[in-house]
Design a protein around this motif. Sequence first.
Motif, short mmCIF file in Angstrom:
data_model
loop_
_atom_site.label_atom_id
_atom_site.label_comp_id
_atom_site.label_asym_id
_atom_site.label_seq_id
_atom_site.Cartn_x
_atom_site.Cartn_y
_atom_site.Cartn_z
N ASP A 120 2.54 7.60 28.86
CA ASP A 120 3.14 6.79 29.93
C ASP A 120 3.65 5.43 29.43
N ARG A 121 3.26 5.03 28.21
CA ARG A 121 3.82 3.81 27.62
C ARG A 121 5.26 4.06 27.17
N LEU A 122 5.54 5.32 26.80
CA LEU A 122 6.85 5.70 26.28
C LEU A 122 7.83 6.03 27.41
N ALA A 123 7.36 6.79 28.40
CA ALA A 123 8.24 7.22 29.50
C ALA A 123 7.42 7.47 30.75
N ARG A 124 8.06 7.25 31.90
CA ARG A 124 7.39 7.48 33.19
C ARG A 124 8.08 8.59 33.98
N SER A 125 8.95 9.34 33.30
CA SER A 125 9.55 10.49 33.98
C SER A 125 9.68 11.63 32.98
N LEU A 126 9.57 12.83 33.50
CA LEU A 126 9.64 14.03 32.65
C LEU A 126 10.98 14.14 31.91
N PRO A 127 12.12 13.96 32.59
CA PRO A 127 13.40 14.05 31.87
C PRO A 127 13.51 13.02 30.74
N ASP A 128 13.06 11.79 30.98
CA ASP A 128 13.10 10.76 29.94
C ASP A 128 12.23 11.12 28.75
N ALA A 129 11.00 11.57 29.05
CA ALA A 129 10.07 11.95 27.99
C ALA A 129 10.67 13.07 27.14
N ARG A 130 11.27 14.06 27.80
CA ARG A 130 11.90 15.18 27.07
C ARG A 130 13.08 14.71 26.23
N ASP A 131 13.92 13.80 26.82
CA ASP A 131 15.08 13.28 26.08
C ASP A 131 14.66 12.55 24.82
N ILE A 132 13.62 11.71 24.96
CA ILE A 132 13.14 10.93 23.80
C ILE A 132 12.62 11.87 22.72
N VAL A 133 11.84 12.87 23.11
CA VAL A 133 11.30 13.83 22.13
C VAL A 133 12.42 14.63 21.48
N ALA A 134 13.42 15.03 22.29
CA ALA A 134 14.56 15.79 21.74
C ALA A 134 15.30 14.95 20.70
#
Length: 197
Positions: A70-84
């Motif tokens: 949750d420090r990196l992202a607070r939404s599933l799409p954002d978290a996925r985009d960052i990991v991608a």
Amino acid sequence: MSGLLIGYARVSTDEQDLTAQRDALTTLGVAPERIYVDHGLTGTNRARPGLREAMAACRGGDVLVVTKLDRLARSLPDARDIVAELTAREVKLSLGGSVHDPTDPVGRLLFNVLAMVAEFESDLIKMRTREGMKVARAKGRLRGKKPKLSPRQESHLVELHHAGAHTSAELAELFSVARSTVYRAIERARPAAPSAS
């Protein structure tokens, strides 16, 4: 040669402190000069200078380290985009010391669950804030800042001013307020001034 550990920490408000996250990242092996931070920015805001710098600092083989997802992202799409983006650049992601493997189905499931929990928590915070404001408004509490002086204190201040015994600076000190508060109180009482004198 193994890659570098790049740390990222974030707090949502200016009042919050980054020390605990910095300490945790250092404990996880991140050099203090390789820790990038965002202060007073929510995880739902993707335009974060600290995150941008941390991502830019990562090279192939490096590991981006965060204490919690949750420090990196607070939404599933954002978290996925960052990991991608990290995966495409051959950069790994470490969540509190556990390296996320985007090719592992169980790892992917766990990551999605963590991202959904972070998003859910963010939505709960927003909902509680809205509800709190609604309740405060209904109770008449949300009307700007609380007056520095009670009506009784203000009329006492005005009486002392009209008696001419104290300067504005002395009145400000006496009532523990700024001089501007004294001036405003006197200004408000002006129409009543002739009768009070």
